[in-house]
Design an enzyme around this catalytic site. Sequence first.
Site, PDB file in Angstrom:
ATOM      1  CG  ASP A 223      -9.856 -14.723 -35.090  1.00  0.00           C
ATOM      2  OD1 ASP A 223      -9.127 -15.206 -35.981  1.00  0.00           O
ATOM      3  OD2 ASP A 223     -10.697 -13.835 -35.319  1.00  0.00           O
TER       4      ASP A 223
ATOM      5  CB  CYS B 121      -7.263 -41.370   0.606  1.00  0.00           C
ATOM      6  SG  CYS B 121      -7.062 -41.527   2.390  1.00  0.00           S
TER       7      CYS B 121
ATOM      8  CG  ASP C 205      -5.065 -15.530 -38.133  1.00  0.00           C
ATOM      9  OD1 ASP C 205      -4.666 -15.591 -39.301  1.00  0.00           O
ATOM     10  OD2 ASP C 205      -6.169 -15.064 -37.803  1.00  0.00           O
TER      11      ASP C 205
ATOM     12  CG  ASP D  99      -6.825 -19.037 -37.226  1.00  0.00           C
ATOM     13  OD1 ASP D  99      -6.056 -18.967 -38.195  1.00  0.00           O
ATOM     14  OD2 ASP D  99      -7.482 -18.078 -36.794  1.00  0.00           O
TER      15      ASP D  99
ATOM     16  CB  CYS E 276      -3.337 -38.499   3.189  1.00  0.00           C
ATOM     17  SG  CYS E 276      -3.462 -40.302   3.178  1.00  0.00           S
TER      18      CYS E 276
END
Length: 756
Positions: A642, A26, A428, A646, A23
């Site tokens: 990408d 624990c 971008d 960036d 549970c």
Amino acid sequence: MSDHAAQAPVNDPIQLAIRGMTCAACVGRVERALRKLPGVGQADVNFATEVATVQAASGQALSTEVLVNAVEVAGYEAHVVQADAPMGEHEGDAPWRIWLPVALGLAAAIPLMLPMLWGNHHFWPAWFQFLLATPVQFILGARFYRAGWAALRSGAGNMDQLVALGTSAAWALSVWLWWRHPTDAHHAPDLYFESSTVVIALVLLGKALEARAKYQTTAAIRALQALRPDVVHRLGPQGEVDVPLALVTAGDRLVVRPGERVPADGVVAEGRTHVDESLLTGEPLPVSKAEGDRLTGGAINGEGRLVMAVTAVGGQTMLSQIIRRVVDAQASKAPIQQLVDRVSAVFVPVVLLVAVLAGLGAWAWGLPTEAAVIRAVAVLVIACPCALGLATPAAIMAGTGAAARHGILIKDPQALELTHRIAVLAFDKTGTLTEGRPRVSQWLVAASAAADAPGLLAIAAGLQQGSEHPLARAVLAAAQDQEVVPQPLGEVRAVPGRGIEGLEANARRWMLGSTRWRDELGASAPEALQEAASRWAGEGASVSWLMMASPNGAATVQAVFAFGDAVKPHTVAAVRELHRLGVRTVMISGDNRGAAQAIGAQVGIDEVIAEVLPGDKADHVHRLQQPTAPGARATVVGMVGDGLNDAPALAAADVGLAMANPEGGTDVAMQAAGITLMRGDPLLIPAAIDISRRTSRKIRENLVWAFGYNVIGIPLAALGGLSPLLAGAAMAFSSVCVVTNALWLSRWRPADAGDP
């Protein structure tokens, strides 16, 4: 194990598989045991994956033996997770080990439960009920006693204690009543053996169903792990030799036959084919590959035989990075989980107190002692915090797994939680909204240099030799098309955000760059070139100026180049979908204003910010994050990029989305971003926001269910509205419902361009 072997590298997180947790309480106990160790900076335990992730404090090294020992002292089993270990599988978890106790428990519980359905509590003699219930209580239920006692020794509470106390009370009460009262058919007492037996059987059934559902949430990771072949065909002096993948090193040449998986990252040395990368990128169509093209480990070779040169193996491959990214996301905790942890820390003691008060209250109200005990038992049984512990991690595992199958890698739950709140998304332009493969669409030379147009193209190509910039490749491609040989230049250097320059043999300096740089240099341009450049920029083209400067003279424009970059096929649909989701779009581009605005208008961008230097993109992201009104919250801003330039803006944004670029530069962007899009399809951008929103909604639904279940169930049991039998069924049902609700996310798929 030697001290050296037992030490983990500094700042390298250690993952431990934890066995025996039942549970959310624990989870808190294991975390506390790990966090109090010297040198531990952070320790997080995921209940759904049963994995603890331990991070060393700065400058510290951790001993795995010490970590494992701390977990075992806390009452659980632990072992170090190997990097390539199959996800969701544990040693000893064979199906029969899970389901045999369930089958035995149900076999004993059903005969005890059936007479109750007929309204005849005295159908079976007491001795028969005792014989059925006792093995279930003390053999099948031994796990609850062991785990409960281990928790008690460390001063903590957990679900096992609730189950052990509740069922033991029901069993002991039945034995007491059997001994104290006559057992003939006319005066047999009401016994509660069926309550203890059915509760244990239902708890075991619930845990088995829960384990099966949790196993399904790791399906995405197991599918990725299965992409690694065991044996490869290595080329050597003796020809093709089959060797284990573990023996392959960078630089080896491997043969990939039709239909086989690419074993590692590399480049095509010989052959042509198509490869299926769908499980890596979500791209459904095969991709053409020829000599020099990159290959990603895990892709399926199509019709051609390939010879590949290996560039990365093991943990350095893209496949390993993808698996690590998904595993890390599923092992981390969402911020909302902190609330659950605080509740779980005090849950079991509070339930024990409520159970005692419920029993004493019922007895004081005048109910028989056995009825008061049964009421307390019902409280103990129904108050299982399993659903609380599973609510958040189950949804995160299902959501990140579904996203990974479609090419969306989510770095951590923080990124997942912030993405659904994105109000402004900055892009971008090149490689994100456009194809990122510009070409020289038009160029014009000054009248004074018209006779030497090929020579000017040769100089422009000479400046760009060795550059990886997309515009540089476009210039070199134009020179190759016109069979012009690039002219060698000396002292060639890039001027960040402006262009490139170099020296001719006669000491004349040549520059090729942006309009901003031309203006800074004060280079005069003929009117015809000015008009052409303005017209091209208005049509959406990027413009670069070829300028010459003598050692003692001012710069003059010799030629102007226009570069065209096509908009990606799904860009317009992606922007439209973002607007439907209520996200405002902004483009931050280094291109000239005319070109940027033309692209922005074509795709429907709300705001265009042009002529921005790479280092200034992060400043514009910070500006977008400012509150829109006094006293308002800061705006949550996402950034899509990408490439290498960036990375600062991706890191500055609340959520960075790195889009895979086949030309390279994506690795740095991936490190700076919270989300990586494994293929360059703009529709993955709104899809990432959509899966984030759906996952966050599932987390809220699960928490409402888990908290609501206990808020309603505990008082109902305390007031006598639930028997232990029904409480046990409800407890098992709650955990299964939470995980099943999360698994609905596995059916998610991104919207297609044609979807409404």
